[in-house]
Motif scaffolding. Structure first.
Motif, mmCIF file in Angstrom:
data_model
loop_
_atom_site.group_PDB
_atom_site.id
_atom_site.type_symbol
_atom_site.label_atom_id
_atom_site.label_comp_id
_atom_site.label_asym_id
_atom_site.label_seq_id
_atom_site.Cartn_x
_atom_site.Cartn_y
_atom_site.Cartn_z
ATOM 1 N N MET A 1 -22.459 10.972 13.781
ATOM 2 C CA MET A 1 -21.808 9.754 13.288
ATOM 3 C C MET A 1 -20.521 9.521 14.077
ATOM 4 N N SER A 2 -20.339 8.304 14.578
ATOM 5 C CA SER A 2 -19.133 7.976 15.329
ATOM 6 C C SER A 2 -17.909 7.972 14.421
ATOM 7 N N GLY A 3 -16.723 8.024 15.045
ATOM 8 C CA GLY A 3 -15.495 7.945 14.264
ATOM 9 C C GLY A 3 -15.415 6.663 13.461
ATOM 10 N N TRP A 4 -15.910 5.584 14.041
ATOM 11 C CA TRP A 4 -15.918 4.276 13.376
ATOM 12 C C TRP A 4 -16.797 4.311 12.129
ATOM 13 N N GLU A 5 -18.012 4.835 12.275
ATOM 14 C CA GLU A 5 -18.929 4.894 11.140
ATOM 15 C C GLU A 5 -18.422 5.862 10.081
ATOM 16 N N ALA A 6 -17.815 6.964 10.517
ATOM 17 C CA ALA A 6 -17.281 7.932 9.558
ATOM 18 C C ALA A 6 -16.131 7.331 8.756
ATOM 19 N N ALA A 7 -15.260 6.578 9.431
ATOM 20 C CA ALA A 7 -14.126 5.950 8.746
ATOM 21 C C ALA A 7 -14.616 4.900 7.752
ATOM 22 N N LYS A 8 -15.655 4.167 8.130
ATOM 23 C CA LYS A 8 -16.225 3.164 7.214
ATOM 24 C C LYS A 8 -16.860 3.848 6.004
ATOM 25 N N ALA A 9 -17.621 4.908 6.243
ATOM 26 C CA ALA A 9 -18.262 5.619 5.141
ATOM 27 C C ALA A 9 -17.217 6.222 4.207
ATOM 28 N N ARG A 10 -16.141 6.746 4.773
ATOM 29 C CA ARG A 10 -15.086 7.329 3.940
ATOM 30 C C ARG A 10 -14.449 6.261 3.052
ATOM 31 N N MET A 11 -14.249 5.072 3.609
ATOM 32 C CA MET A 11 -13.622 4.010 2.844
ATOM 33 C C MET A 11 -14.495 3.628 1.642
ATOM 34 N N TYR A 12 -15.794 3.489 1.872
ATOM 35 C CA TYR A 12 -16.693 3.182 0.758
ATOM 36 C C TYR A 12 -16.671 4.303 -0.279
ATOM 37 N N ASP A 13 -16.603 5.552 0.186
ATOM 38 C CA ASP A 13 -16.597 6.681 -0.730
ATOM 39 C C ASP A 13 -15.314 6.706 -1.559
ATOM 40 N N VAL A 14 -14.177 6.517 -0.898
ATOM 41 C CA VAL A 14 -12.886 6.610 -1.584
ATOM 42 C C VAL A 14 -12.735 5.501 -2.621
ATOM 43 N N PHE A 15 -13.163 4.291 -2.281
ATOM 44 C CA PHE A 15 -13.005 3.171 -3.204
ATOM 45 C C PHE A 15 -14.192 3.036 -4.169
ATOM 46 N N GLY A 16 -15.130 3.972 -4.050
ATOM 47 C CA GLY A 16 -16.289 3.925 -4.937
ATOM 48 C C GLY A 16 -15.948 4.159 -6.394
ATOM 49 N N HIS A 17 -14.756 4.703 -6.664
ATOM 50 C CA HIS A 17 -14.369 4.957 -8.056
ATOM 51 C C HIS A 17 -13.859 3.694 -8.752
ATOM 52 N N VAL A 18 -13.549 2.652 -7.963
ATOM 53 C CA VAL A 18 -13.028 1.421 -8.563
ATOM 54 C C VAL A 18 -14.144 0.764 -9.371
ATOM 55 N N PRO A 19 -13.940 0.522 -10.652
ATOM 56 C CA PRO A 19 -15.037 -0.001 -11.484
ATOM 57 C C PRO A 19 -15.466 -1.404 -11.072
ATOM 58 N N ARG A 20 -16.755 -1.630 -11.178
ATOM 59 C CA ARG A 20 -17.276 -2.969 -10.908
ATOM 60 C C ARG A 20 -16.768 -3.910 -11.994
ATOM 61 N N PRO A 21 -16.110 -5.006 -11.599
ATOM 62 C CA PRO A 21 -15.610 -5.931 -12.623
ATOM 63 C C PRO A 21 -16.755 -6.652 -13.318
ATOM 64 N N GLU A 22 -16.543 -6.948 -14.588
ATOM 65 C CA GLU A 22 -17.532 -7.722 -15.336
ATOM 66 C C GLU A 22 -17.578 -9.165 -14.840
ATOM 67 N N ARG A 23 -16.418 -9.684 -14.481
ATOM 68 C CA ARG A 23 -16.322 -11.019 -13.896
ATOM 69 C C ARG A 23 -15.062 -11.060 -13.052
ATOM 70 N N VAL A 24 -14.962 -12.085 -12.236
ATOM 71 C CA VAL A 24 -13.781 -12.268 -11.385
ATOM 72 C C VAL A 24 -13.205 -13.636 -11.719
ATOM 73 N N ALA A 25 -12.177 -13.645 -12.546
ATOM 74 C CA ALA A 25 -11.605 -14.908 -13.009
ATOM 75 C C ALA A 25 -10.882 -15.609 -11.871
ATOM 76 N N GLY A 26 -10.975 -16.936 -11.887
ATOM 77 C CA GLY A 26 -10.301 -17.713 -10.853
ATOM 78 C C GLY A 26 -9.684 -18.974 -11.410
ATOM 79 N N CYS A 27 -8.920 -19.628 -10.585
ATOM 80 C CA CYS A 27 -8.338 -20.905 -10.971
ATOM 81 C C CYS A 27 -9.464 -21.893 -11.284
ATOM 82 N N PRO A 28 -9.451 -22.517 -12.444
ATOM 83 C CA PRO A 28 -10.556 -23.417 -12.816
ATOM 84 C C PRO A 28 -10.673 -24.628 -11.901
ATOM 85 N N HIS A 29 -9.613 -24.942 -11.187
ATOM 86 C CA HIS A 29 -9.658 -26.072 -10.250
ATOM 87 C C HIS A 29 -10.219 -25.660 -8.889
ATOM 88 N N CYS A 30 -10.279 -24.340 -8.652
ATOM 89 C CA CYS A 30 -10.666 -23.843 -7.327
ATOM 90 C C CYS A 30 -11.981 -23.081 -7.326
#
Length: 237
Positions: A1-30
């Motif tokens: 695995m290249s350094g680039w692919e390893a860094a990408k895989a690590r990023m997905y792994d590290v942020f994998g603990h962030v819970p999937r949001p139920e919804r993503v609220a936004g400005c009702p006009h936007c």
């Protein structure tokens, strides 16, 4: 695995603990109600760039907060650095890291982001042409608020054909009238001052002179001469 692919895989792994949001609220006009469904119906790594682009443009301003941004971040950075969005530009996407105050995040997350961005820079320096112009990449990194010292030091080696060609591109298209031309530069930022000082304060000229002394290929010598002419002020008289 290249350094680039390893860094990408690590990023997905590290942020994998962030819970999937139920919804993503936004400005009702936007943002239309339920517009986030196309983003949350798939694993984050599988979200299509075309669907994510609209969120990427509006994240942290009119659509979602920092928690949602951290959930989507690996895919956002993967798409932005691959130039997979027609809009927003990489400088806009990476600038949202600063808006999210990423340097105050847990150390493991900061390190994963930094490693990925540094690998993007190294990958860019090693290949010419690159997916994104070198001035886009440098300006996007600056937009995160990160220190550019290691990036500029790496470029100062000018130890590959690609790095020389990138510097030629940079001074010919990203530099005019002693100023950096990319409209996304924050001219009051430390990173802008770093880039400007590197280019005009001597380090870039010294790197070019060192490369010229060891280079023998005519095409690269012509590029180095053109670079030196642009970045080295003429003596009065």
């Amino acid at each position: 695995m290249s350094g680039w692919e390893a860094a990408k895989a690590r990023m997905y792994d590290v942020f994998g603990h962030v819970p999937r949001p139920e919804r993503v609220a936004g400005c009702p006009h936007c943002v239309e109600p339920g517009e986030e469904r196309c983003l949350l119906s798939w694993p984050v790594a599988s979200v299509e760039a075309g669907s994510l682009a609209r969120y990427a443009a509006k994240a942290l301003t009119t659509w979602g907060g920092v928690l949602e941004f951290r959930y989507f971040l690996p895919r956002l950075l993967e798409c932005a650095t691959a130039d997979a969005f027609s809009y927003p530009d990489p400088e806009i996407v990476l600038g949202k890291l600063a808006s999210a105050d990423w340097r105050a995040w847990p150390e493991e997350e900061r390190d994963a982001v930094t490693d990925f961005l540094c690998e993007w820079w190294d990958q860019t320096l090693r290949h010419h042409p690159a997916r994104s112009p070198i001035d886009t990449v440098l300006c996007a990194l600056a937009a995160t608020g990160m220190d550019l010292t290691s990036c500029l030091d790496a470029w100062s080696g000018l130890d590959t054909d690609a790095s020389i060609r990138h510097l030629h591109d940079f001074v010919m298209t990203g530099w005019s009238g002693r100023r950096l031309t990319n409209a996304f530069w924050n001219r009051d930022s430390p990173a802008h001052e770093q880039a400007l000082t590197w280019l005009t304060g001597g380090p870039a000229a010294a790197a070019v002179e060192a490369a010229f002394a060891r280079e023998s290929r005519e095409d690269l010598l012509e590029l180095l001469t053109a670079i030196h002419t642009v970045i080295t002020p003429r003596s009065p008289g």
